[in-house]
Enzyme design. Structure first.
Site, PDB file in Angstrom:
ATOM      1  N   ASP A 141       2.232  -6.466  -0.938  1.00 50.33           N
ATOM      2  CA  ASP A 141       2.803  -5.545   0.046  1.00 50.33           C
ATOM      3  C   ASP A 141       1.747  -4.946   0.970  1.00 50.33           C
ATOM      4  O   ASP A 141       0.562  -4.883   0.639  1.00 50.33           O
ATOM      5  CB  ASP A 141       3.510  -4.382  -0.658  1.00 50.33           C
ATOM      6  CG  ASP A 141       4.856  -4.773  -1.234  1.00 50.33           C
ATOM      7  OD1 ASP A 141       5.176  -5.980  -1.254  1.00 50.33           O
ATOM      8  OD2 ASP A 141       5.586  -3.865  -1.683  1.00 50.33           O
ATOM      9  N   HIS A 168       8.629  -5.486   5.497  1.00 52.64           N
ATOM     10  CA  HIS A 168       8.316  -4.249   4.759  1.00 52.64           C
ATOM     11  C   HIS A 168       8.312  -3.050   5.709  1.00 52.64           C
ATOM     12  O   HIS A 168       7.632  -2.057   5.450  1.00 52.64           O
ATOM     13  CB  HIS A 168       6.969  -4.399   4.057  1.00 52.64           C
ATOM     14  CG  HIS A 168       6.754  -3.461   2.909  1.00 52.64           C
ATOM     15  ND1 HIS A 168       7.722  -3.150   1.991  1.00 52.64           N
ATOM     16  CD2 HIS A 168       5.639  -2.762   2.520  1.00 52.64           C
ATOM     17  CE1 HIS A 168       7.238  -2.319   1.092  1.00 52.64           C
ATOM     18  NE2 HIS A 168       5.981  -2.057   1.388  1.00 52.64           N
ATOM     19  N   HIS A 214       5.935   1.696   7.283  1.00 49.84           N
ATOM     20  CA  HIS A 214       5.988   2.030   5.853  1.00 49.84           C
ATOM     21  C   HIS A 214       6.516   3.446   5.606  1.00 49.84           C
ATOM     22  O   HIS A 214       5.945   4.224   4.856  1.00 49.84           O
ATOM     23  CB  HIS A 214       4.603   1.861   5.208  1.00 49.84           C
ATOM     24  CG  HIS A 214       4.639   1.649   3.722  1.00 49.84           C
ATOM     25  ND1 HIS A 214       4.733   2.695   2.825  1.00 49.84           N
ATOM     26  CD2 HIS A 214       4.573   0.514   2.981  1.00 49.84           C
ATOM     27  CE1 HIS A 214       4.714   2.215   1.589  1.00 49.84           C
ATOM     28  NE2 HIS A 214       4.632   0.888   1.656  1.00 49.84           N
ATOM     29  N   HIS A 235      -0.799  -5.394  -3.917  1.00 48.62           N
ATOM     30  CA  HIS A 235      -0.973  -4.972  -2.522  1.00 48.62           C
ATOM     31  C   HIS A 235      -2.217  -5.627  -1.921  1.00 48.62           C
ATOM     32  O   HIS A 235      -3.231  -5.786  -2.607  1.00 48.62           O
ATOM     33  CB  HIS A 235      -1.099  -3.450  -2.426  1.00 48.62           C
ATOM     34  CG  HIS A 235       0.118  -2.718  -2.912  1.00 48.62           C
ATOM     35  ND1 HIS A 235       0.398  -2.540  -4.245  1.00 48.62           N
ATOM     36  CD2 HIS A 235       1.147  -2.135  -2.229  1.00 48.62           C
ATOM     37  CE1 HIS A 235       1.538  -1.867  -4.380  1.00 48.62           C
ATOM     38  NE2 HIS A 235       2.010  -1.623  -3.179  1.00 48.62           N
TER      39      HIS A 235
END
Length: 276
Positions: A97, A148, A152, A242
């Site tokens: 991510d 995503h 964020h 990540h």
């Protein structure tokens, strides 16, 4: 014209990756709380592990061509994200991510390429702006890129229009850099709401969460990340890591250790096939 040819090539590569054995969406993914997953096998720790033989499940380099994907279509609105994949063939999936990041993502891509493994990358639009070449590489290497959001945010604190903007802008820039619109999305912080599920379905994207969080976002140390992956490995498991959002050097070092271990343990690290 040259740009159109490049995108066509990327779509063909993506279709080739799907044809290599990445299971179809319906067969690969299992819904979240609708089932209680079996507990993953308990690993005894590095000192107690037997010598492992190379895995027969390593993915082969991309071959073959496929037709370009049709325009996105609306999907059934789900009420929860997928958290696991099928256990058939001892399948697992690695996901990353918050990227792409120029300091960390290339190293992760290098390691995946070394072992002929595909993964999913859930990218943030604002990170793609200056790193489009990394999404082009993901396409060429056969990885799946998901949405995503742009910045964020915590979606549960946004209005429907802002959520749509976050998702649409990100899908647009993914298509520009990757050569195809995303078919998967992940809510930041794992905070889902009704609007996110509805809008994702309207944009042709399925919601994907995870089974195991490596906690690499806490920067707990490389050994902790490795142990988290290896101790929770099991058929159907989706691993969350990540490649941006902070210092991800520990994540880069960790994948060097746990990826060959997973392969030698017989896990087939896979990604969803592309819908056509």
């Amino acid at each position: 014209m040259q740009k159109d040819q490049l995108f066509t090539r990327r779509r063909m590569l993506l279709a080739g990756a799907a044809a290599l054995g990445a299971a179809g969406t319906a067969g690969l993914i299992m819904a979240g709380s609708e089932e209680t997953p079996a507990p993953p096998p308990v690993l005894a720790g590095p000192q107690a592990r037997p010598v492992l033989k190379p895995s027969e499940f390593r993915l082969q380099p991309l071959t073959g061509n496929g037709p370009p994907r049709a325009k996105p279509h609306k999907l059934t609105v789900r009420h929860q994200p997928f958290v696991r994949i099928s256990t058939r063939g001892r399948q697992m999936m690695l996901t990353f991510d918050d990227g792409p990041h120029p300091d960390y993502t290339p190293h992760i891509l290098d390691t995946l390429a070394k072992y002929d493994v595909r993964a999913m990358f859930f990218v943030c639009g604002e990170m793609v702006v200056d790193n489009k070449e990394l999404l082009a590489r993901m396409a060429d290497d056969g990885h799946v890129v998901g949405n995503h959001t742009w910045t964020h945010p915590l979606l549960t604190e946004l209005g429907r229009g802002d959520i749509r903007s976050e998702m649409e802008r990100t899908s647009d820039i993914i298509e520009d850099a990757y050569g195809d619109r995303p078919q998967w999305f992940r809510a930041p912080y794992g905070a889902w709401n009704r609007a996110a599920f509805q809008l994702g379905a309207q944009m042709g994207m399925e919601p994907m969460a995870w089974t195991t969080d490596t906690t690499d976002w806490k920067e707990p140390g490389t050994r902790t990340i490795v142990d988290r992956v290896e101790d929770n490995a099991g058929p159907g498991v989706v691993i969350l890591s990540h490649d941006a959002g902070g210092d991800r050097s520990q994540s880069v070092r960790a994948i060097h250790e746990y990826l060959p271990y997973l392969l030698d343990s017989g896990y087939h690290l896979t990604v969803p096939s592309r819908r056509t």
